[in-house]
Write a protein that holds these residues in place. Structure first.
Motif, PDB file in Angstrom:
ATOM      1  N   GLU A 143      80.046  23.985 -48.851  1.00 30.43           N
ATOM      2  CA  GLU A 143      81.314  24.462 -48.280  1.00 30.43           C
ATOM      3  C   GLU A 143      81.191  24.672 -46.779  1.00 30.43           C
ATOM      4  OE1 GLU A 143      82.390  27.963 -50.439  1.00 30.43           O
ATOM      5  OE2 GLU A 143      82.785  26.866 -52.296  1.00 30.43           O
ATOM      6  N   ALA A 144      80.045  25.218 -46.343  1.00 28.66           N
ATOM      7  CA  ALA A 144      79.837  25.421 -44.905  1.00 28.66           C
ATOM      8  C   ALA A 144      79.783  24.090 -44.176  1.00 28.66           C
ATOM      9  CB  ALA A 144      78.545  26.212 -44.671  1.00 28.66           C
ATOM     10  N   GLN A 145      79.151  23.107 -44.792  1.00 25.34           N
ATOM     11  CA  GLN A 145      79.076  21.785 -44.175  1.00 25.34           C
ATOM     12  C   GLN A 145      80.465  21.131 -44.108  1.00 25.34           C
ATOM     13  OE1 GLN A 145      76.443  19.114 -46.196  1.00 25.34           O
ATOM     14  NE2 GLN A 145      76.376  17.665 -44.500  1.00 25.34           N
ATOM     15  N   ALA A 146      81.251  21.283 -45.147  1.00 22.13           N
ATOM     16  CA  ALA A 146      82.607  20.725 -45.149  1.00 22.13           C
ATOM     17  C   ALA A 146      83.472  21.414 -44.093  1.00 22.13           C
ATOM     18  CB  ALA A 146      83.237  20.879 -46.528  1.00 22.13           C
ATOM     19  N   GLU A 147      83.325  22.724 -43.950  1.00 29.35           N
ATOM     20  CA  GLU A 147      84.085  23.467 -42.931  1.00 29.35           C
ATOM     21  C   GLU A 147      83.682  23.023 -41.532  1.00 29.35           C
ATOM     22  OE1 GLU A 147      86.769  26.209 -41.318  1.00 29.35           O
ATOM     23  OE2 GLU A 147      86.564  25.409 -43.348  1.00 29.35           O
ATOM     24  N   LYS A 148      82.385  22.825 -41.324  1.00 31.47           N
ATOM     25  CA  LYS A 148      81.902  22.371 -40.016  1.00 31.47           C
ATOM     26  C   LYS A 148      82.442  20.976 -39.707  1.00 31.47           C
ATOM     27  CE  LYS A 148      77.647  21.597 -37.407  1.00 31.47           C
ATOM     28  NZ  LYS A 148      78.136  20.435 -36.735  1.00 31.47           N
ATOM     29  N   ALA A 149      82.453  20.101 -40.702  1.00 27.09           N
ATOM     30  CA  ALA A 149      82.981  18.748 -40.508  1.00 27.09           C
ATOM     31  C   ALA A 149      84.466  18.801 -40.160  1.00 27.09           C
ATOM     32  CB  ALA A 149      82.749  17.911 -41.759  1.00 27.09           C
ATOM     33  N   ARG A 150      85.227  19.686 -40.813  1.00 28.05           N
ATOM     34  CA  ARG A 150      86.657  19.813 -40.514  1.00 28.05           C
ATOM     35  C   ARG A 150      86.865  20.310 -39.091  1.00 28.05           C
ATOM     36  NH1 ARG A 150      90.213  23.608 -39.981  1.00 28.05           N
ATOM     37  NH2 ARG A 150      88.792  25.267 -40.557  1.00 28.05           N
ATOM     38  N   LYS A 151      86.074  21.315 -38.686  1.00 28.89           N
ATOM     39  CA  LYS A 151      86.196  21.839 -37.318  1.00 28.89           C
ATOM     40  C   LYS A 151      85.809  20.782 -36.291  1.00 28.89           C
ATOM     41  CE  LYS A 151      85.539  26.740 -38.286  1.00 28.89           C
ATOM     42  NZ  LYS A 151      84.678  27.909 -38.089  1.00 28.89           N
ATOM     43  N   ASP A 152      84.783  20.003 -36.594  1.00 32.21           N
ATOM     44  CA  ASP A 152      84.376  18.939 -35.679  1.00 32.21           C
ATOM     45  C   ASP A 152      85.463  17.882 -35.539  1.00 32.21           C
ATOM     46  OD1 ASP A 152      81.960  20.166 -35.227  1.00 32.21           O
ATOM     47  OD2 ASP A 152      80.807  18.869 -36.595  1.00 32.21           O
ATOM     48  N   ARG A 153      86.126  17.537 -36.648  1.00 31.03           N
ATOM     49  CA  ARG A 153      87.231  16.565 -36.576  1.00 31.03           C
ATOM     50  C   ARG A 153      88.371  17.104 -35.718  1.00 31.03           C
ATOM     51  NH1 ARG A 153      85.952  15.782 -42.005  1.00 31.03           N
ATOM     52  NH2 ARG A 153      87.569  17.227 -42.660  1.00 31.03           N
ATOM     53  N   GLU A 154      88.715  18.384 -35.898  1.00 33.55           N
ATOM     54  CA  GLU A 154      89.783  18.990 -35.092  1.00 33.55           C
ATOM     55  C   GLU A 154      89.412  19.001 -33.618  1.00 33.55           C
ATOM     56  OE1 GLU A 154      90.564  22.869 -36.636  1.00 33.55           O
ATOM     57  OE2 GLU A 154      91.508  22.116 -38.474  1.00 33.55           O
ATOM     58  N   LEU A 155      88.164  19.350 -33.326  1.00 37.79           N
ATOM     59  CA  LEU A 155      87.706  19.380 -31.934  1.00 37.79           C
ATOM     60  C   LEU A 155      87.754  17.986 -31.320  1.00 37.79           C
ATOM     61  CD1 LEU A 155      86.454  20.975 -29.589  1.00 37.79           C
ATOM     62  CD2 LEU A 155      84.217  20.454 -30.581  1.00 37.79           C
ATOM     63  N   ASN A 156      87.300  16.982 -32.066  1.00 41.61           N
ATOM     64  CA  ASN A 156      87.349  15.606 -31.568  1.00 41.61           C
ATOM     65  C   ASN A 156      88.774  15.154 -31.324  1.00 41.61           C
ATOM     66  OD1 ASN A 156      84.595  15.319 -31.565  1.00 41.61           O
ATOM     67  ND2 ASN A 156      84.505  14.331 -33.561  1.00 41.61           N
TER      68      ASN A 156
END
Length: 179
Positions: A51-64
């Motif tokens: 779940e933490a990895q999925a949340e980090k991936a979502r935040k990274d996509r938003e930042l990009n």
């Protein structure tokens, strides 16, 4: 004392040697399998990590996405600056004041007589570039208006023709009228 429970059961005759080997084999297979006891013990931790990895991936996509939008905005602003700078009309030696409004502020720009006449009849337009004001041809003003209409401050278009019943139609406003 060094005897395990399995060995004690074997000596007591409660289990056979064949059954003991099957049990050891099953235990070893269960521990090695991803869904076995070792995985079951780590299941909440693994789930939390996933779940933490999925949340980090979502935040990274938003930042990009946000960074890409900012880069596109900067590219549009640079294109507008280059367009204005490449097509601006030089205003050296302007002795005639041209008054205009920028929002709610009254501004004054000094131009020569030819530029003043071209501004009044709509062949030139006045645009804002950062904190400066520039004169550009009408075609450039139309292109700028498509990209950002707030940049074009003065663009006189004389498309309106006097109505037939207008009592002041015969009285033309002089071009050199100053306000």
């Amino acid at each position: 004392m060094g005897n395990s429970l399995q060995e004690q059961l074997l000596k007591a005759g409660l289990v056979s040697e064949h059954r003991l080997k099957e049990t050891r084999t099953d235990k070893r297979k269960t521990v090695k399998q991803p869904g076995g006891r070792a995985a079951a013990a780590d299941d909440p931790a693994r789930r939390a990590a996933a779940e933490a990895q999925a949340e980090k991936a979502r935040k990274d996509r938003e930042l990009n996405l946000r960074q890409q939008e900012e880069a596109q905005q900067r590219a549009r602003e640079n294109d507008i600056r280059q367009l204005i700078h490449a097509h601006r009309v030089v205003r050296e030696g302007g002795d005639l004041a041209y008054n205009f409004t920028d929002g709610t502020t009254l501004k004054r720009l000094y131009v020569n007589r030819d530029q003043h006449a071209r501004l009044v009849d709509g062949r030139l337009a006045l645009v804002r570039q950062d904190t400066f004001y520039e004169l550009v041809p009408t075609q450039i003003a139309l292109r700028l208006r498509e990209r950002d209409a707030s940049l074009v401050l003065v663009h006189n278009q004389s498309t309106a023709k006097p109505a037939a019943d207008d009592p002041y139609a015969e009285f033309q406003v002089p071009d050199d009228l100053m306000w």
